[in-house]
Design a protein around this motif. Structure first.
Motif, PDB file in Angstrom:
ATOM      1  N   GLY A  86       0.752  -1.183   0.702  1.00  0.00           N
ATOM      2  CA  GLY A  86       0.077  -0.139  -0.190  1.00  0.00           C
ATOM      3  C   GLY A  86       0.835   1.255   0.139  1.00  0.00           C
ATOM      4  N   CYS A  87       1.675   1.319   0.716  1.00  0.00           N
ATOM      5  CA  CYS A  87       2.748   2.192   0.669  1.00  0.00           C
ATOM      6  C   CYS A  87       3.597   2.979  -0.381  1.00  0.00           C
ATOM      7  CB  CYS A  87       3.791   2.573   1.732  1.00  0.00           C
ATOM      8  SG  CYS A  87       4.949   3.818   2.384  1.00  0.00           S
ATOM      9  N   THR A  88       4.403   1.746  -1.058  1.00  0.00           N
ATOM     10  CA  THR A  88       5.295   1.984  -2.374  1.00  0.00           C
ATOM     11  C   THR A  88       3.871   2.064  -3.658  1.00  0.00           C
ATOM     12  OG1 THR A  88       6.799   1.022  -3.306  1.00  0.00           O
ATOM     13  CG2 THR A  88       5.332  -0.414  -2.669  1.00  0.00           C
ATOM     14  N   ALA A  89       2.463   1.598  -3.312  1.00  0.00           N
ATOM     15  CA  ALA A  89       1.721   1.759  -4.524  1.00  0.00           C
ATOM     16  C   ALA A  89       1.057   3.287  -4.483  1.00  0.00           C
ATOM     17  CB  ALA A  89       1.208   0.647  -4.588  1.00  0.00           C
ATOM     18  N   MET A  90       0.950   3.535  -3.517  1.00  0.00           N
ATOM     19  CA  MET A  90       0.293   4.663  -3.089  1.00  0.00           C
ATOM     20  C   MET A  90       1.288   5.615  -3.647  1.00  0.00           C
ATOM     21  SD  MET A  90      -1.651   5.175   0.198  1.00  0.00           S
ATOM     22  CE  MET A  90      -3.442   4.397   0.453  1.00  0.00           C
ATOM     23  N   ASP A  91       2.865   6.414  -3.359  1.00  0.00           N
ATOM     24  CA  ASP A  91       3.733   7.140  -3.862  1.00  0.00           C
ATOM     25  C   ASP A  91       3.719   6.762  -5.302  1.00  0.00           C
ATOM     26  OD1 ASP A  91       4.734   7.356  -1.581  1.00  0.00           O
ATOM     27  OD2 ASP A  91       5.920   5.439  -1.254  1.00  0.00           O
ATOM     28  N   VAL A  92       4.125   5.086  -5.724  1.00  0.00           N
ATOM     29  CA  VAL A  92       3.926   5.063  -7.699  1.00  0.00           C
ATOM     30  C   VAL A  92       2.901   5.847  -8.454  1.00  0.00           C
ATOM     31  CG1 VAL A  92       4.273   3.401  -8.947  1.00  0.00           C
ATOM     32  CG2 VAL A  92       5.451   3.500  -7.395  1.00  0.00           C
ATOM     33  N   ILE A  93       1.513   5.871  -7.760  1.00  0.00           N
ATOM     34  CA  ILE A  93       0.482   5.816  -8.896  1.00  0.00           C
ATOM     35  C   ILE A  93       0.947   7.901  -8.755  1.00  0.00           C
ATOM     36  CG2 ILE A  93      -1.433   6.303  -7.297  1.00  0.00           C
ATOM     37  CD1 ILE A  93      -1.674   4.679 -10.366  1.00  0.00           C
ATOM     38  N   SER A  94       1.047   8.161  -7.689  1.00  0.00           N
ATOM     39  CA  SER A  94       0.956   9.491  -7.438  1.00  0.00           C
ATOM     40  C   SER A  94       2.088  10.099  -7.789  1.00  0.00           C
ATOM     41  CB  SER A  94       1.476  10.454  -5.646  1.00  0.00           C
ATOM     42  OG  SER A  94       1.752  11.598  -5.503  1.00  0.00           O
ATOM     43  N   ILE A  95       2.925   9.769  -7.917  1.00  0.00           N
ATOM     44  CA  ILE A  95       4.851  10.250  -9.072  1.00  0.00           C
ATOM     45  C   ILE A  95       4.101   9.913 -10.666  1.00  0.00           C
ATOM     46  CG2 ILE A  95       6.589   9.767  -9.710  1.00  0.00           C
ATOM     47  CD1 ILE A  95       7.331   8.770  -6.710  1.00  0.00           C
ATOM     48  N   LEU A  96       3.340   8.768 -10.844  1.00  0.00           N
ATOM     49  CA  LEU A  96       2.992   8.970 -12.143  1.00  0.00           C
ATOM     50  C   LEU A  96       1.761   9.577 -12.647  1.00  0.00           C
ATOM     51  CD1 LEU A  96       3.117   4.646 -12.720  1.00  0.00           C
ATOM     52  CD2 LEU A  96       5.112   6.562 -13.263  1.00  0.00           C
ATOM     53  N   LYS A  97       1.242   9.678 -11.738  1.00  0.00           N
ATOM     54  CA  LYS A  97       0.219  11.266 -12.547  1.00  0.00           C
ATOM     55  C   LYS A  97       0.898  12.332 -13.125  1.00  0.00           C
ATOM     56  CE  LYS A  97      -3.861   9.229  -9.902  1.00  0.00           C
ATOM     57  NZ  LYS A  97      -4.876   9.529 -11.071  1.00  0.00           N
ATOM     58  N   LYS A  98       1.775  13.408 -11.432  1.00  0.00           N
ATOM     59  CA  LYS A  98       2.614  14.347 -11.348  1.00  0.00           C
ATOM     60  C   LYS A  98       3.215  14.099 -13.254  1.00  0.00           C
ATOM     61  CE  LYS A  98       2.916  15.004  -6.667  1.00  0.00           C
ATOM     62  NZ  LYS A  98       3.578  15.027  -5.375  1.00  0.00           N
ATOM     63  N   MET A  99       3.597  12.695 -13.330  1.00  0.00           N
ATOM     64  CA  MET A  99       4.257  13.124 -14.425  1.00  0.00           C
ATOM     65  C   MET A  99       3.388  12.540 -15.735  1.00  0.00           C
ATOM     66  SD  MET A  99       7.346   9.548 -14.218  1.00  0.00           S
ATOM     67  CE  MET A  99       8.689  10.150 -13.165  1.00  0.00           C
ATOM     68  N   ARG A 100       1.607  12.664 -15.601  1.00  0.00           N
ATOM     69  CA  ARG A 100       0.913  12.687 -16.265  1.00  0.00           C
ATOM     70  C   ARG A 100       1.417  11.378 -17.219  1.00  0.00           C
ATOM     71  NH1 ARG A 100       1.715  18.390 -15.927  1.00  0.00           N
ATOM     72  NH2 ARG A 100       0.271  19.413 -16.160  1.00  0.00           N
ATOM     73  N   ILE A 101       1.244  10.565 -16.367  1.00  0.00           N
ATOM     74  CA  ILE A 101       1.081   9.074 -17.057  1.00  0.00           C
ATOM     75  C   ILE A 101       0.201   7.968 -16.306  1.00  0.00           C
ATOM     76  CG2 ILE A 101       2.289   6.864 -17.040  1.00  0.00           C
ATOM     77  CD1 ILE A 101       5.512   8.206 -18.000  1.00  0.00           C
TER      78      ILE A 101
END
Length: 139
Positions: free
Chosen positions: A52-67
């Motif tokens: 959960g911790c890493t999934a939330m990070d990754v999806i948040s970072i990808l959204k900032k990259m517009r992915i």
């Protein structure tokens, strides 16, 4: 320093109810040790925390990259010792992505930022056990 607290209350036999920020989680043991299998065991919940911790990070970072992947899953495999106290000696995090226009270098950057900078669960586990990861793009 920020303090966090959870509380568990004994229900009966080997079942407990955890209160985590107002959310209830029942944990229990298997029938072979006096439980009724009313909920997950505590050890796999350690893997849930990591995923959960890493999934939330990754999806948040990808959204900032517009992915934004069509699908995104995180699996965690853990190897537990056979002798008591039975504990994890290694975990592997598998990041599964599905979708169009998923540049591997950006997926790697998001995962790396989570694992090395943002995910506190991963940082804590790395101090105690071997941690590895893999990125998979599903068709």
């Amino acid at each position: 320093m920020v303090k966090q607290e959870i509380k568990i209350n004994w229900l009966e036999n080997m079942a407990f109810e955890a209160d985590v920020s107002g959310h209830k989680i029942t944990i229990d043991a298997g029938e072979q040790v006096g439980g009724e299998n009313r909920g997950p065991r505590p050890k796999p919940l350690l893997m849930v925390g990591l995923a959960g911790c890493t999934a939330m990070d990754v999806i948040s970072i990808l959204k900032k990259m517009r992915i934004e992947p069509e699908e995104f899953n995180v699996r965690v495999e853990g190897d537990v010792t056979e002798e008591h106290p039975k504990q994890f000696e290694r975990m592997k995090v598998i990041y599964e992505f599905k979708g169009e226009n998923l540049p591997m270098e950006k997926l790697q950057k998001a995962v790396s930022l989570s694992e090395e900078r943002y995910c506190g669960v991963s940082a804590m586990y790395k101090k105690a056990i071997e941690m590895t990861s893999e990125i998979v793009i599903l068709n």
